[in-house]
Design an enzyme around this catalytic site. Structure first.
Site, PDB file in Angstrom:
ATOM      1  N   SER A  77       0.914  -1.190  -0.062  1.00 33.19           N
ATOM      2  CA  SER A  77      -0.013  -0.030  -0.069  1.00 33.19           C
ATOM      3  C   SER A  77       0.904   1.258   0.126  1.00 33.19           C
ATOM      4  O   SER A  77       2.070   1.151   0.484  1.00 33.19           O
ATOM      5  CB  SER A  77      -0.983   0.046   1.424  1.00 33.19           C
ATOM      6  OG  SER A  77      -1.516   1.132   1.525  1.00 33.19           O
ATOM      7  N   TYR A 114      -1.485  -0.910  10.268  1.00 32.87           N
ATOM      8  CA  TYR A 114      -1.556  -1.193   8.679  1.00 32.87           C
ATOM      9  C   TYR A 114      -0.292  -0.670   8.144  1.00 32.87           C
ATOM     10  O   TYR A 114       0.242  -1.296   7.188  1.00 32.87           O
ATOM     11  CB  TYR A 114      -2.872  -0.600   8.022  1.00 32.87           C
ATOM     12  CG  TYR A 114      -3.236  -0.941   6.654  1.00 32.87           C
ATOM     13  CD1 TYR A 114      -3.813  -2.209   6.353  1.00 32.87           C
ATOM     14  CD2 TYR A 114      -2.921   0.033   5.748  1.00 32.87           C
ATOM     15  CE1 TYR A 114      -3.850  -2.245   5.085  1.00 32.87           C
ATOM     16  CE2 TYR A 114      -3.353  -0.214   4.457  1.00 32.87           C
ATOM     17  CZ  TYR A 114      -3.668  -1.516   3.944  1.00 32.87           C
ATOM     18  OH  TYR A 114      -4.074  -1.559   2.862  1.00 32.87           O
TER      19      TYR A 114
END
Length: 263
Positions: free
Chosen positions: A143, A157
């Site tokens: 990401s 995350y």
């Protein structure tokens, strides 16, 4: 004849979003796709859809953060289909509590299990076969939170996605001369079900302007179908238009905070 005719491709998190689109696209190129996730019914539905369209798909339920499950999965694939040619580490999970001040250790560990530890376990399981044949492709969906972490994705995350990007670079540097292609996809905001966990889930019109699951699938398709002699080490894919997330960041700051600490 498809570009991936007869190749065995394993896709984690295949039931929805990016994994689902990727599985369909790789199957359309002739890959024998193994759909991996926790919800078998969803995987079986997709497998039936792919098989009805003339592709080849198998549904397998597994907890990819469990070594026992991963080892059993890869053993079954080897016995049934042969060695894994392509591994797509797509399974992802985000926390509901985004501020490191409030996140519990349990929630932190759960995010790292799915986004990082699962990639390590699956890689370790398929790596011997790939190195023995001097060929193989491992693609991991990281990401842009790995590059620019903030409260949208949350502390856990961002940390996990940065760690997995580092791990993929390690694989690239260590095994490229033994035929392994290790590739990291770095998506920006993408309209997948994981957004429903956000402190303020984006509205439909906001999601429409984001990268879509089929866009990520096309990026994975590109790096997977290049000749073995070529590797795209990293690929960044992000929305053309960057939206204002300042309001979302402020809401995210206080998700999970005790009442006495809220403004």
């Amino acid at each position: 004849m498809g570009l991936l005719e007869g190749k065995v491709a394993v896709i984690t998190g295949a039931g929805t979003g990016m994994g689902r689109s990727t599985a369909s696209l790789l199957a359309s190129e002739g890959a024998h796709v193994v759909l991996v996730g926790r919800r078998l019914a969803v995987l079986e539905e997709l497998a039936a859809e792919i098989n009805n369209d003339g592709g080849t798909a198998y549904a397998r339920s597994a907890d990819v953060s469990s070594k026992d499950d991963v080892d059993a999965l890869v053993a079954w694939i080897g016995d049934t289909l042969g060695p894994v040619d392509i591994l797509v580490n797509n399974a992802g999970s985000a926390s509901k509590v985004l501020n490191v001040r409030w996140i519990s250790q349990e929630e932190w560990n759960q995010v790292l299990d799915v986004n990082l530890n699962a990639v390590y376990l699956l890689t370790q399981a398929v790596l011997p076969g790939m190195l023995a044949r001097n060929t193989g492709t491992i693609i991991t969906v990281s990401s842009l939170a790995a590059v620019n972490p903030n409260l949208l994705g949350g502390a856990a995350y961002g940390a996990a996605k940065a760690a997995v990007r580092n791990f993929m670079t390690y694989l690239h540097n260590t095994f490229r001369n033994e035929g392994l292609r290790a590739i990291t996809i770095l998506p920006g905001e993408t309209a997948t079900p994981i957004l429903d966990n956000r402190a303020r889930p984006p509205r439909a019109e906001e999601r429409d302007a984001m990268v879509q699951p089929e866009d990520i699938a096309r990026a994975i398709h590109l790096v997977a179908t290049l000749p073995q002699r070529a590797v795209v080490q990293e690929l960044v894919i992000a929305p053309t238009i960057q939206r204002d997330t300042s309001g979302d960041l402020e809401i995210s700051r206080w998700a999970g905070a005790p009442a006495e600490d809220r403004p």
